[in-house]
Design a protein around this motif. Sequence first.
Motif, PDB file in Angstrom:
ATOM      1  N   MET A 352     -14.562   3.684  -0.561  1.00 52.98           N
ATOM      2  CA  MET A 352     -13.721   4.875  -0.398  1.00 52.98           C
ATOM      3  C   MET A 352     -12.284   4.620  -0.832  1.00 52.98           C
ATOM      4  SD  MET A 352     -15.259   6.049   3.311  1.00 52.98           S
ATOM      5  CE  MET A 352     -14.146   7.441   3.542  1.00 52.98           C
ATOM      6  N   SER A 353     -11.881   3.359  -0.836  1.00 49.85           N
ATOM      7  CA  SER A 353     -10.493   3.046  -1.199  1.00 49.85           C
ATOM      8  C   SER A 353     -10.214   3.277  -2.677  1.00 49.85           C
ATOM      9  CB  SER A 353     -10.173   1.586  -0.859  1.00 49.85           C
ATOM     10  OG  SER A 353     -10.685   0.692  -1.835  1.00 49.85           O
ATOM     11  N   TYR A 354     -11.236   3.149  -3.505  1.00 54.54           N
ATOM     12  CA  TYR A 354     -11.006   3.217  -4.943  1.00 54.54           C
ATOM     13  C   TYR A 354     -10.489   4.579  -5.391  1.00 54.54           C
ATOM     14  CZ  TYR A 354     -13.365  -1.293  -4.842  1.00 54.54           C
ATOM     15  OH  TYR A 354     -13.709  -2.587  -4.569  1.00 54.54           O
ATOM     16  N   PRO A 355     -11.081   5.698  -4.949  1.00 54.02           N
ATOM     17  CA  PRO A 355     -10.463   6.979  -5.303  1.00 54.02           C
ATOM     18  C   PRO A 355      -9.136   7.223  -4.592  1.00 54.02           C
ATOM     19  CG  PRO A 355     -12.371   7.331  -3.892  1.00 54.02           C
ATOM     20  CD  PRO A 355     -12.395   5.892  -4.289  1.00 54.02           C
ATOM     21  N   ILE A 356      -8.951   6.641  -3.404  1.00 53.40           N
ATOM     22  CA  ILE A 356      -7.658   6.784  -2.719  1.00 53.40           C
ATOM     23  C   ILE A 356      -6.552   6.193  -3.588  1.00 53.40           C
ATOM     24  CG2 ILE A 356      -6.290   6.036  -0.724  1.00 53.40           C
ATOM     25  CD1 ILE A 356      -8.908   6.149   0.924  1.00 53.40           C
ATOM     26  N   SER A 357      -6.826   5.048  -4.192  1.00 47.85           N
ATOM     27  CA  SER A 357      -5.850   4.440  -5.098  1.00 47.85           C
ATOM     28  C   SER A 357      -5.782   5.188  -6.421  1.00 47.85           C
ATOM     29  CB  SER A 357      -6.217   2.978  -5.371  1.00 47.85           C
ATOM     30  OG  SER A 357      -6.114   2.201  -4.203  1.00 47.85           O
ATOM     31  N   GLY A 358      -6.943   5.593  -6.937  1.00 48.51           N
ATOM     32  CA  GLY A 358      -6.992   6.187  -8.265  1.00 48.51           C
ATOM     33  C   GLY A 358      -6.418   7.579  -8.355  1.00 48.51           C
ATOM     34  N   LEU A 359      -6.438   8.335  -7.248  1.00 46.94           N
ATOM     35  CA  LEU A 359      -5.966   9.724  -7.261  1.00 46.94           C
ATOM     36  C   LEU A 359      -4.562   9.870  -6.683  1.00 46.94           C
ATOM     37  CD1 LEU A 359      -9.295  11.425  -6.079  1.00 46.94           C
ATOM     38  CD2 LEU A 359      -8.330  11.460  -8.390  1.00 46.94           C
ATOM     39  N   VAL A 360      -3.874   8.759  -6.476  1.00 50.98           N
ATOM     40  CA  VAL A 360      -2.533   8.809  -5.870  1.00 50.98           C
ATOM     41  C   VAL A 360      -1.631   9.762  -6.645  1.00 50.98           C
ATOM     42  CG1 VAL A 360      -1.812   6.778  -7.204  1.00 50.98           C
ATOM     43  CG2 VAL A 360      -0.582   7.406  -5.111  1.00 50.98           C
ATOM     44  N   LYS A 361      -0.811  10.505  -5.918  1.00 45.69           N
ATOM     45  CA  LYS A 361       0.051  11.499  -6.540  1.00 45.69           C
ATOM     46  C   LYS A 361       1.475  10.965  -6.714  1.00 45.69           C
ATOM     47  CE  LYS A 361      -2.794  15.036  -4.317  1.00 45.69           C
ATOM     48  NZ  LYS A 361      -2.837  16.076  -3.261  1.00 45.69           N
ATOM     49  N   SER A 362       2.183  10.802  -5.632  1.00 44.77           N
ATOM     50  CA  SER A 362       3.587  10.409  -5.760  1.00 44.77           C
ATOM     51  C   SER A 362       3.990   9.302  -4.792  1.00 44.77           C
ATOM     52  CB  SER A 362       4.485  11.636  -5.526  1.00 44.77           C
ATOM     53  OG  SER A 362       4.233  12.195  -4.238  1.00 44.77           O
ATOM     54  N   TYR A 363       3.052   8.748  -4.062  1.00 42.52           N
ATOM     55  CA  TYR A 363       3.372   7.758  -3.035  1.00 42.52           C
ATOM     56  C   TYR A 363       3.857   6.449  -3.661  1.00 42.52           C
ATOM     57  CZ  TYR A 363       2.813   4.764   1.096  1.00 42.52           C
ATOM     58  OH  TYR A 363       3.019   3.897   2.143  1.00 42.52           O
ATOM     59  N   LYS A 364       4.999   5.966  -3.170  1.00 40.55           N
ATOM     60  CA  LYS A 364       5.519   4.660  -3.574  1.00 40.55           C
ATOM     61  C   LYS A 364       5.824   3.862  -2.305  1.00 40.55           C
ATOM     62  CE  LYS A 364       7.395   5.876  -8.097  1.00 40.55           C
ATOM     63  NZ  LYS A 364       8.597   5.906  -8.984  1.00 40.55           N
ATOM     64  N   PRO A 365       5.152   2.760  -2.111  1.00 37.16           N
ATOM     65  CA  PRO A 365       5.293   2.021  -0.859  1.00 37.16           C
ATOM     66  C   PRO A 365       6.590   1.220  -0.794  1.00 37.16           C
ATOM     67  CG  PRO A 365       3.828   0.857  -2.344  1.00 37.16           C
ATOM     68  CD  PRO A 365       4.180   2.146  -3.024  1.00 37.16           C
ATOM     69  N   LYS A 366       7.031   0.977   0.401  1.00 35.59           N
ATOM     70  CA  LYS A 366       8.197   0.132   0.641  1.00 35.59           C
ATOM     71  C   LYS A 366       7.900  -1.301   0.192  1.00 35.59           C
ATOM     72  CE  LYS A 366      10.968  -1.742   4.443  1.00 35.59           C
ATOM     73  NZ  LYS A 366      11.083  -1.866   5.914  1.00 35.59           N
ATOM     74  N   ASP A 367       8.888  -1.961  -0.337  1.00 38.79           N
ATOM     75  CA  ASP A 367       8.845  -3.384  -0.724  1.00 38.79           C
ATOM     76  C   ASP A 367       8.118  -3.643  -2.038  1.00 38.79           C
ATOM     77  OD1 ASP A 367      10.304  -4.127   1.493  1.00 38.79           O
ATOM     78  OD2 ASP A 367       8.555  -4.698   2.689  1.00 38.79           O
ATOM     79  N   TYR A 368       7.617  -2.584  -2.711  1.00 37.01           N
ATOM     80  CA  TYR A 368       6.940  -2.784  -3.985  1.00 37.01           C
ATOM     81  C   TYR A 368       7.850  -2.292  -5.106  1.00 37.01           C
ATOM     82  CZ  TYR A 368       2.504  -3.735  -1.595  1.00 37.01           C
ATOM     83  OH  TYR A 368       1.500  -4.282  -0.812  1.00 37.01           O
ATOM     84  N   ASN A 369       8.238  -3.179  -5.965  1.00 33.31           N
ATOM     85  CA  ASN A 369       9.128  -2.818  -7.070  1.00 33.31           C
ATOM     86  C   ASN A 369       8.287  -2.369  -8.264  1.00 33.31           C
ATOM     87  OD1 ASN A 369      11.290  -2.512  -8.794  1.00 33.31           O
ATOM     88  ND2 ASN A 369      11.492  -4.710  -9.216  1.00 33.31           N
ATOM     89  N   VAL A 370       7.816  -1.105  -8.220  1.00 33.86           N
ATOM     90  CA  VAL A 370       6.962  -0.580  -9.282  1.00 33.86           C
ATOM     91  C   VAL A 370       7.564   0.719  -9.812  1.00 33.86           C
ATOM     92  CG1 VAL A 370       4.818  -1.629  -8.463  1.00 33.86           C
ATOM     93  CG2 VAL A 370       5.519   0.598  -7.557  1.00 33.86           C
ATOM     94  N   ASP A 371       7.244   1.025 -11.061  1.00 33.26           N
ATOM     95  CA  ASP A 371       7.772   2.235 -11.682  1.00 33.26           C
ATOM     96  C   ASP A 371       6.739   3.350 -11.739  1.00 33.26           C
ATOM     97  OD1 ASP A 371       6.041   1.257 -13.545  1.00 33.26           O
ATOM     98  OD2 ASP A 371       7.531   1.010 -15.142  1.00 33.26           O
ATOM     99  N   HIS A 372       5.665   3.215 -10.966  1.00 30.41           N
ATOM    100  CA  HIS A 372       4.622   4.239 -10.958  1.00 30.41           C
ATOM    101  C   HIS A 372       4.132   4.439  -9.533  1.00 30.41           C
ATOM    102  CE1 HIS A 372       2.738   0.261 -11.611  1.00 30.41           C
ATOM    103  NE2 HIS A 372       1.773   0.713 -10.817  1.00 30.41           N
ATOM    104  N   SER A 373       3.507   5.596  -9.295  1.00 29.06           N
ATOM    105  CA  SER A 373       2.938   5.861  -7.978  1.00 29.06           C
ATOM    106  C   SER A 373       1.867   4.827  -7.669  1.00 29.06           C
ATOM    107  CB  SER A 373       2.343   7.270  -7.938  1.00 29.06           C
ATOM    108  OG  SER A 373       3.340   8.234  -8.179  1.00 29.06           O
ATOM    109  N   LEU A 374       1.797   4.421  -6.405  1.00 32.88           N
ATOM    110  CA  LEU A 374       0.899   3.314  -6.059  1.00 32.88           C
ATOM    111  C   LEU A 374       0.537   3.356  -4.592  1.00 32.88           C
ATOM    112  CD1 LEU A 374      -0.308   0.415  -6.704  1.00 32.88           C
ATOM    113  CD2 LEU A 374       1.902  -0.475  -5.967  1.00 32.88           C
TER     114      LEU A 374
END
Length: 487
Positions: A352-374
């Motif tokens: 179930m986690s795979y679509p949760i990650s794959g369909l992410v919209k705008s969530y950006k977690p704290k402490d992750y230096n990324v330039d895309h939703s994750l």
Amino acid sequence: MAAGRARVSRLLRQLERAACRCPSHGHAYSQAPEQPTLGNTDYAFEMAISNIRYGEGVTKEIGMDLQNLGARRVCLMTDKNLSKLPPVNAVLNSLAKYGINFQMYDNVRVEPTDQSFLDAIQFAKKGEFDAYVAVGGGSVMDTCKAANLYAASPSSEFLDYVNAPIGKGKPVTVPLKPLIAASFGLTSPLVVFSSNFAIYSSGVPTTSGTGSETTGVAIFDFKELKVKTGIASRAIKPTLGIIDPLHTLSMPERIVANSGFDVLCHALESYTALPYNERSPCPSNPINRPAYQGSNPVSDVWALHALRIVAKYLKRAIRNPEDREARANMHLASAFAGIGFGNAGVHLCHGMSYPISGLVKSYKPKDYNVDHSLVPHGLSVVLTSPAVFAFTAQIHPERHLEAAEILGADIRTARIKDAGLILADTLRKFLFDLNVDDGLAAIGYSKADIPALVKGTLPQERVTKLSPRPQTEEDLSALFEASMKLY
């Protein structure tokens, strides 16, 4: 004289006719009738793990390992963030000290996609490397595994080795090059080497979660379908996992937490998975026996041990970056859980986690230096865990109750039929204490997204079929709905 020779010749012929027919003593062997197999379930399991080297400072040995292999042209893979951190510097120093010729690829994507895999594969093919070093967490290690595989099989199409039903799921029969994977923090570093004459790999985890230094699995986002899938084969596992606890000390709090949640779910899912001798179909050839085989007596030992370490050390590792004991033990727990799930498999939380990650919209977690939703992998897995284990506990409830006790539940007066609810409540309390987002709604999902989430779960049969309790689309919908809010 002639008569004597005739008697000897006759005696030898008699001995030949009377010779023992068993395979241990005679050259002639008549196969006994094969006993019929009852049903179509498997009857065996295999344990395939990497060698593991553990100790503070073992990263400095990587250059010697490559030198011992006779490596002449090495590919070093990492990502742009990690390339600036001490673990990569430690590897670079070791390579320089021992005169190892290498090229660096630092474009690994956090949470890889099919395209990022293909970019790394292209780099590997052009480089014609005779060894690989992966320095980072699961994303780096998985990317390096894929690059090694497809560079060794240049005529293969990308989907040839990708898990069915998305890909063809072909068995890997080509010899791979040596691969060293060194990973940071709490997701599990790794070093892997493999060659035409031998296979040698080592992992240097820099995180503590994925356990990728011990497994033959490489996971990525398949963008066309907006789901995660992967490649699973014992042939791509590292043969040596280098675990250097010094690298975990620089990990930020939320990365430690999410990596630890992955360890938690690896242990829980592998321990509660469908037993290996209930999984079907039984392979017609051992090469077709899947890497994920179902719970088994050996994986159970590693899963439970990892779970006990998580219960004792994860909160400490998150709350105090200077707690060397806690972070070092979580580093080991990642490898222990990797040995367990790398052979038993995982089930619904991961499926179930795979679509949760794959369909992410705008969530950006704290402490992750990324330039895309994750949505970090460990978070995407753990958010459904209370609902999942409440659902699966109808089968083997004693295992669910045992897990709840390890995580701190008082089960002295518990009823076995309440095992699922007890484990679910224990997990909710555990997650609440660690400030985990309040369910899928808190990371941007709503009930309107459930059909898409279910659709993204359905192709994940490699793992969902290892659930001890079969599930329908309606069941999956109910599980996603129950995971919208945790507290």
